[in-house]
Structures are given as structure tokens and as C-alpha cells.
Design an enzyme around this catalytic site. Structure first.
Site, mmCIF file in Angstrom:
data_model
loop_
_atom_site.group_PDB
_atom_site.id
_atom_site.type_symbol
_atom_site.label_atom_id
_atom_site.label_comp_id
_atom_site.label_asym_id
_atom_site.label_seq_id
_atom_site.Cartn_x
_atom_site.Cartn_y
_atom_site.Cartn_z
ATOM 1 N N TYR A 160 -2.829 0.135 11.563
ATOM 2 C CA TYR A 160 -4.286 0.039 11.823
ATOM 3 C C TYR A 160 -4.597 0.400 13.279
ATOM 4 O O TYR A 160 -4.180 1.455 13.737
ATOM 5 C CB TYR A 160 -4.794 -1.370 11.478
ATOM 6 C CG TYR A 160 -4.135 -1.931 10.268
ATOM 7 C CD1 TYR A 160 -4.381 -1.382 9.015
ATOM 8 C CD2 TYR A 160 -3.210 -2.975 10.355
ATOM 9 C CE1 TYR A 160 -3.762 -1.872 7.884
ATOM 10 C CE2 TYR A 160 -2.582 -3.474 9.226
ATOM 11 C CZ TYR A 160 -2.853 -2.918 8.001
ATOM 12 O OH TYR A 160 -2.235 -3.399 6.897
ATOM 13 N N LYS A 181 0.830 -1.214 0.000
ATOM 14 C CA LYS A 181 0.000 0.000 0.000
ATOM 15 C C LYS A 181 0.868 1.269 0.000
ATOM 16 O O LYS A 181 0.437 2.324 -0.465
ATOM 17 C CB LYS A 181 -0.958 -0.027 1.200
ATOM 18 C CG LYS A 181 -2.024 -1.131 1.032
ATOM 19 C CD LYS A 181 -2.826 -1.429 2.289
ATOM 20 C CE LYS A 181 -3.809 -2.563 1.990
ATOM 21 N NZ LYS A 181 -4.402 -3.172 3.170
ATOM 22 N N TYR A 190 -6.144 -5.201 -6.742
ATOM 23 C CA TYR A 190 -5.790 -5.006 -5.328
ATOM 24 C C TYR A 190 -5.075 -6.254 -4.773
ATOM 25 O O TYR A 190 -4.012 -6.162 -4.145
ATOM 26 C CB TYR A 190 -7.051 -4.670 -4.508
ATOM 27 C CG TYR A 190 -6.821 -4.788 -3.021
ATOM 28 C CD1 TYR A 190 -6.043 -3.848 -2.340
ATOM 29 C CD2 TYR A 190 -7.328 -5.866 -2.291
ATOM 30 C CE1 TYR A 190 -5.798 -3.972 -0.979
ATOM 31 C CE2 TYR A 190 -7.089 -5.996 -0.935
ATOM 32 C CZ TYR A 190 -6.320 -5.052 -0.288
ATOM 33 O OH TYR A 190 -6.062 -5.181 1.068
HETATM 34 N N1 GLN Z 1 -4.390 -8.744 1.266
HETATM 35 C C1 GLN Z 1 -4.677 -8.555 2.654
HETATM 36 C C2 GLN Z 1 -6.143 -8.221 2.801
HETATM 37 O O1 GLN Z 1 -6.648 -7.511 1.974
HETATM 38 C C3 GLN Z 1 -3.813 -7.451 3.182
HETATM 39 C C4 GLN Z 1 -4.051 -7.194 4.642
HETATM 40 C C5 GLN Z 1 -2.816 -6.813 5.405
HETATM 41 O O2 GLN Z 1 -1.700 -7.128 5.033
HETATM 42 N N2 GLN Z 1 -3.013 -6.189 6.530
HETATM 43 O O3 GLN Z 1 -6.813 -8.661 3.706
#
Ligand code: GLN
Length: 304
Positions: A240, A66, A188
Site C-alpha cells: 500500500y 489477494k 471477500y
Molecule cells: N480483511 C482486511 C480488510 O479488508 C484485509 C486488510 C489487510 O490485510 N491489509 O480490511
């Protein structure tokens, strides 16, 4: 600073945590990864390096991707980007739907899944061949032309990606994404599936650790101020609902992924990557968090 000695000391101290947590199993392909692996790599902006364990083993970078998506979106959209996605910490899980519903389809920030799904949509609309452009950028910023997607991981995630599909549907309902849901999700998941080693990621993130160096890779260029702002978003949103804990214990901008990787940046000093697949309940690597906490404790230097 003898980074190599430092990393070796850290390794001894985190060994007691080696069996804590478990790897992500909601993505079936990731459940197959041996959870008892560990790697760490540090690159200083002056060219010093230090390495531990399986620093050259590639793993699924997942949400670390990301940051690359944000760099590309900021480069092509500039401040217009902030009309589509916010830049405030969420305090919720990476795949949460609650906030998105309340805030009428505008994701809190680019690092929760909803925000990254919007960025996938932006890249799909902007590039004729977004898959190629994204990979070109990652290959150039890391200087490693063999980096690639793992299409099996991406497909396995799509198969069970009910929550992400719900997020994409909500975004589409509110008009935040332009392309069809299936293409957006496909891209994505593909971005999340990129595989890189600790060494490769730490080299890539040096570009974000040193805003005084020109940022221009595969036609994606950022100003020093944009690079610093990406760091700001990593600091506030990179973990997060554990962003506060990371700031408290580690004190560096960073980004985690459910593949067990964590990158952290000490601006104008180093970029460091640690990987270990066993995750805590927030989806962040247990040994990774501990190793980085020790790194900034032992060096007595964080951004604070
Ligand atoms: N591909 C994972 C998802 O969309 C990425 C989540 C993560 O790495 N926190 O759930």
C-alpha cells in the site's frame, strides 16, 4: 548459504522491536490473538529450508490472500482483468476510498481492498462454487489439504466492516461489480480469513518464486510471464502506502496482511514468510519488516 544460521542471527537483532506496534483490532477476532508471537520460514527453490519460532502456528493471512485471488483471476480472465482493475501503485491506505471516487470506481490495483473486492466479484460470477474453488487452489499450491477459512474471523470482520462496505457500494454504483454487495463482501472476507502457517505460506509462494516451474494447481494455470508479472505487482503494490519503503529497505516483491504476516520472494532463489502480529501505522508487521530488511542486508542480495 547457511539460511538457518542467518535467521537465528536476524532474530537476535530484531528482539529490541518485540513490543513495538499493536495488532489489528478493527477486526474483533484478530484483537484476541496474542501479539507476542513470532515465526519465520524460508524455502529455497532448491529445497533448503530454515525456520524460526512459531513457524508452524497458523494465523489469519488477510491481504496475502489477494495474491492467490490475483493468480486465479489472471488465469481465468487473462488481460481482460485489467479492464476491471488497474495495476499502478496507490500510495494510499489499503482501505482508502478517495482514489476510488476520483477514478470512478476502477480500483488502482488488485491489492488494495477495492481491487480485491472486484476480484471477489469476478470469482463469484465465474465459479459455481467459488468458496470451494478458492480453497482448493490454496490447498494445492501449498500442498496442505487441511488449510481452511476461519468463518468466525470473516463474520466478525463483516460486522464492523463499514469501510469495506462503503467501497463495495461505490464499486456497485459505478457498475464495477456484478453481484450483490452482501455476497461479494461475504466472499471477500472469507478469502481474507484463511489461516496458514509461515511454513505453509512459504511453500505456496515458491510457486511464485520459480517462474521456470510449471504453474498449474487445481486447474489454475499461469504462464511464466504471468507469474513474473504477479511479482511485479507485489513489488509495486504489495505494501500500500509503504511499498516504497519496502522496496527501499528490503528490495523484494512481497505482500503483507493485517494478521501480521509478510511474504517476500527472491525470484529464482527463495520465498520467505515472517509473522508477528504487532503492526506499524501502515498495517504492516513491525518485526516482519525489520527481519526482511536484515535478511537482504546480511545476504547482500535483493532484486536490485
Ligand atoms: N480483511 C482486511 C480488510 O479488508 C484485509 C486488510 C489487510 O490485510 N491489509 O480490511
Amino acid at each position: 548459504m547457511d539460511y538457518q544460521q542467518l535467521l537465528e542471527n536476524i532474530y537476535q537483532e530484531i528482539l529490541p522491536y518485540a513490543k513495538e506496534g499493536k495488532q489489528a483490532d478493527y477486526i474483533p477476532e484478530l484483537a484476541k490473538v496474542n501479539p507476542d508471537q513470532f515465526g519465520m520460514f524460508l524455502h529455497s527453490i532448491y529445497g533448503e529450508t530454515a525456520s524460526l519460532g512459531s513457524a508452524d502456528t497458523r494465523f489469519s493471512i488477510q491481504s496475502i490472500s489477494k495474491v492467490f485471488a490475483l493468480a486465479i483471476c489472471l488465469s481465468i480472465k487473462g488481460d481482460e482483468l485489467w479492464k476491471r482493475v488497474g495495476r499502478e501503485p496507490s500510495g494510499t491506505a489499503f482501505n482508502s476510498l478517495i482514489q476510488l471516487e476520483i477514478e470512478k470506481g476502477v480500483p488502482r490495483n488488485p491489492f488494495v481492498n477495492a481491487g480485491a473486492i472486484v476480484m471477489a466479484d469476478i470469482l463469484l460470477s465465474h465459479f459455481e462454487n467459488p468458496e470451494r474453488e478458492f480453497l482448493n487452489f490454496v490447498r494445492e499450491v501449498s500442498g496442505e489439504p487441511t488449510i481452511d477459512y476461519n468463518r468466525e474471523v470473516a463474520e466478525s470482520e463483516r460486522e464492523f466492516g463499514y469501510l469495506n462496505a462503503a467501497i463495495a457500494n461505490l464499486l456497485k454504483y459505478h457498475g464495477t461489480i456484478e453481484n450483490d454487495i452482501e455476497s461479494v463482501l461475504h466472499f471477500y472476507f472469507l478469502m481474507c480469513s484463511v489461516e496458514m502457517s509461515c511454513r505453509e505460506l512459504s511453500l505456496a509462494f515458491l510457486a511464485f518464486a520459480n517462474h521456470r516451474r510449471k504453474f498449474n494447481y487445481a486447474g489454475i494455470s499461469l504462464t511464466a510471464s504471468q507469474v513474473k508479472r504477479i511479482n511485479a505487482i507485489m513489488q509495486t503494490c504489495g505494501f500500500y502506502d509503504e511499498a516504497g519503503e519496502f522496496a527501499y529497505f528490503v528490495g523484494l516483491p512481497g505482500k503483507s496482511g493485517v494478521g501480521g504476516g509478510i511474504v517476500a520472494i527472491h525470484p529464482l532463489q527463495y520465498s520467505v514468510v515472517v509473522w508477528s502480529p504487532r503492526l506499524n501505522s501502515k498495517g504492516n508487521s513491525v518485526m516482519g519488516m525489520k527481519a526482511l530488511e536484515l535478511l537482504t542486508t546480511e545476504t547482500k542480495e535483493s532484486i536490485f
